[in-house]
Enzyme design. Structure first.
Site, PDB file in Angstrom:
ATOM      1  N   GLU A  72       0.823  -1.205   0.000  1.00  0.00           N
ATOM      2  CA  GLU A  72       0.000   0.000   0.000  1.00  0.00           C
ATOM      3  C   GLU A  72       0.867   1.269   0.000  1.00  0.00           C
ATOM      4  O   GLU A  72       0.694   2.171   0.820  1.00  0.00           O
ATOM      5  CB  GLU A  72      -0.955  -0.014   1.193  1.00  0.00           C
ATOM      6  CG  GLU A  72      -1.883  -1.227   1.166  1.00  0.00           C
ATOM      7  CD  GLU A  72      -2.869  -1.272   2.318  1.00  0.00           C
ATOM      8  OE1 GLU A  72      -2.573  -0.693   3.382  1.00  0.00           O
ATOM      9  OE2 GLU A  72      -3.925  -1.892   2.143  1.00  0.00           O
ATOM     10  N   GLU A 114      -6.308  -8.590   0.397  1.00  0.00           N
ATOM     11  CA  GLU A 114      -6.779  -8.689   1.780  1.00  0.00           C
ATOM     12  C   GLU A 114      -8.284  -8.493   1.823  1.00  0.00           C
ATOM     13  O   GLU A 114      -8.820  -7.593   1.165  1.00  0.00           O
ATOM     14  CB  GLU A 114      -6.107  -7.642   2.676  1.00  0.00           C
ATOM     15  CG  GLU A 114      -4.598  -7.766   2.769  1.00  0.00           C
ATOM     16  CD  GLU A 114      -3.976  -6.645   3.597  1.00  0.00           C
ATOM     17  OE1 GLU A 114      -4.700  -6.004   4.382  1.00  0.00           O
ATOM     18  OE2 GLU A 114      -2.758  -6.409   3.456  1.00  0.00           O
TER      19      GLU A 114
END
Length: 505
Positions: free
Chosen positions: A118, A267
């Site tokens: 990220e 995720e």
């Protein structure tokens, strides 16, 4: 011989039944870790064929060798700047991929490399923006040069805040990538497309509820259907925010010129404590719905068919940062001791599935540490204990919030006692606590018992701090020396959550 054959057949049946695209994230930010070989046995017995790691722990990789389980390993954000140098990338691939022989039946079946995690979060203030693409390209080139590029792909796990829809047209088909990252993201997309690698994004319907503050419709976080679906153009209807989020991503990719690029969900999960929405009941409902969703193979309206997704996460991790929320240490479908939290049928056929626990876990004796009845001021005791153990179940909206102040103190001291593996002297606190064999658990609040860890414990005495500085008995969130892989993700995903709220209002 007959018994062994029966076990083998049972295992093969289990493996055959499970959802093809389903994987799990295996994190290790924990004070107590289970032996990797035993965890791998559990994965095999549950038919879990895909594992995503946030690092490249050698012990874990060695345990996965020869199993055939598809493995994704990670590269930390701290290394991205170094990987802009092709020589560093070549060395990294040699040391962390090639030597594990990913193409050998006896090796580690490494199929994906996560280059950073990220990195476009606004919290990083563009420190990683211009290095991520070159790092990705160099890692993939090194894989290609090593003869591994056809089976091992490099990608960048991204938070869902990299795309959004405009406030004046908050529907999935209007999705586009954030203007501030268009150029570096296009760099990444070109590398992914050239090497036929997937676009990976992390999606959390739980956060829609967490950040929605009551404005986000509860039912849209799950997969049971709703009476008032979101209507997009061409008559497409959305009955859950996962599909809406995924198709916003698909629209953004199409707008960037990559309508057919594979999307992979890195995720996807639901925590079980630390927030009113975070509990075992809701987590079970979410996971059962999502596994069934995957099993149907229907996909989303704009991305029909097969979807690969990794549940977050395998275990609770008590050393994760609680900055995003007190639920951060409770994402596991298993407790830290390898015990399943709820039944889950990984075939997605809504059977009464029972997850197999991690074998060979040595539980500690059935004894607990509690505050003595005559102790009235225990704030400093709790502060000391909760700085060294996980006390998030005591916070507002959590499983132990309704305990009396004295019982909260007992919970904190017991958390520390179990964290210290019930060592002599770890339930003393200068005579203010005592060991009991009577379980002090109440209602939804479980006073846990620890287990023998494969990780050596650092010495940690339990003295009573010299004085109390506050009259409050609220537990402090545990400190952490290691940040969560996604500890910064939540604050930066507010834009997506806001737009998803607009979708359904």
């Amino acid at each position: 011989m007959g018994k062994k054959l029966l076990v083998l057949v049972t295992l093969l049946v289990l493996l055959g039944y499970n959802v093809e695209g389903l994987g799990v994230n295996w994190g290790d930010i924990s004070s107590h870790k289970l032996p990797p070989k035993d965890v791998v046995k559990m994965l095999q017995e549950n038919g879990i064929k895909k594992v995503k790691l946030f690092n490249n722990d050698e012990t874990i990789l060695n345990a996965l060798a020869g199993t055939g389980i598809e493995v994704m390993i990670g590269i930390s954000n701290q290394l991205l700047k170094d990987l802009v140098n092709p020589d560093v990338a070549t060395k990294w691939v040699k040391e962390n991929v090639t030597r594990f022989e990913p193409k050998s039946p006896k090796g580690v079946n490494i199929t994906l490399i996560g280059v950073g995690n990220e990195p476009f979060l606004r919290d990083y203030k563009d420190t990683l923006t211009n290095v991520t693409g070159p790092a990705l390209e160099n890692i993939q080139n090194a894989l290609n040069d090593a003869g591994l590029g056809d089976t091992t792909k490099a990608t960048v796990p991204l938070n869902a805040d990299v795309y959004l829809s405009p406030s004046w047209n908050p529907v999935p088909s209007a999705g586009f990538f954030r203007a501030d990252i268009v150029d570096p993201l296009n760099y990444i997309l070109k590398v992914l497309d050239k090497n036929k690698a997937p676009f990976m994004v992390n999606i959390y319907p739980f956060l829609s509820l967490f950040y929605g503050n009551g404005a986000f419709p509860f039912d849209y976080a799950f997969f049971d259907g709703v009476t008032n679906p979101l209507k997009d153009k061409d008559g497409i209807e959305y009955t859950n925010c996962f599909d809406a989020n995924l198709d916003t991503c698909a629209a953004a990719l199409a707008g960037a010129g990559y309508p057919n690029m594979t999307i992979m969900v890195g995720e996807m999960g639901w925590p079980t404590d630390g927030n009113p929405y975070a509990n075992v009941t809701m987590a079970e409902k979410f996971y059962k719905g999502f596994v069934s969703y995957l099993a149907k193979g229907k996909g989303s309206p704009r991305r029909p068919g097969y979807l690969e997704a990794y549940l977050f996460a395998l275990f609770d991790e008590d050393r994760k940062s609680t900055l995003p929320g007190n639920f951060e240490t409770h994402w596991g479908i298993y407790y830290e001791d390898g015990t399943p939290k709820f039944p889950l049928d990984l075939s997605g056929k809504n059977k009464t599935g029972t997850l197999v626990p991690v074998p060979n876990v040595e539980k500690l004796a059935k004894k607990w540490c509690v505050i003595k009845p005559d102790v009235k001021n225990f704030t400093s005791l709790m502060s000391y204990a909760c700085d060294r153990a996980d006390c998030t179940p005591l916070t507002n909206g959590s499983s132990c919030q309704n305990l009396s102040d004295a019982d909260k103190a007992s919970y904190a001291l017991n958390a520390y006692f179990q964290n210290q593996e019930q060592k002599d002297g770890s339930c003393d606190f200068e005579g203010k606590a005592t060991v009991t064999t009577k379980d002090p658990s109440q209602g939804s609040c479980n006073f846990t018992i620890g287990f023998k860890s494969s990780t050596p414990l650092a010495p940690s005495p339990s003295p009573l701090p010299s004085s109390d500085h506050s009259s409050s008995s609220d537990a402090k969130a545990p400190s952490s020396s290691s940040a969560s892989p996604k500890s910064l993700a939540f604050a930066s995903s507010m834009g997506v959550v806001f737009l998803l709220s607009l979708f359904f209002m």
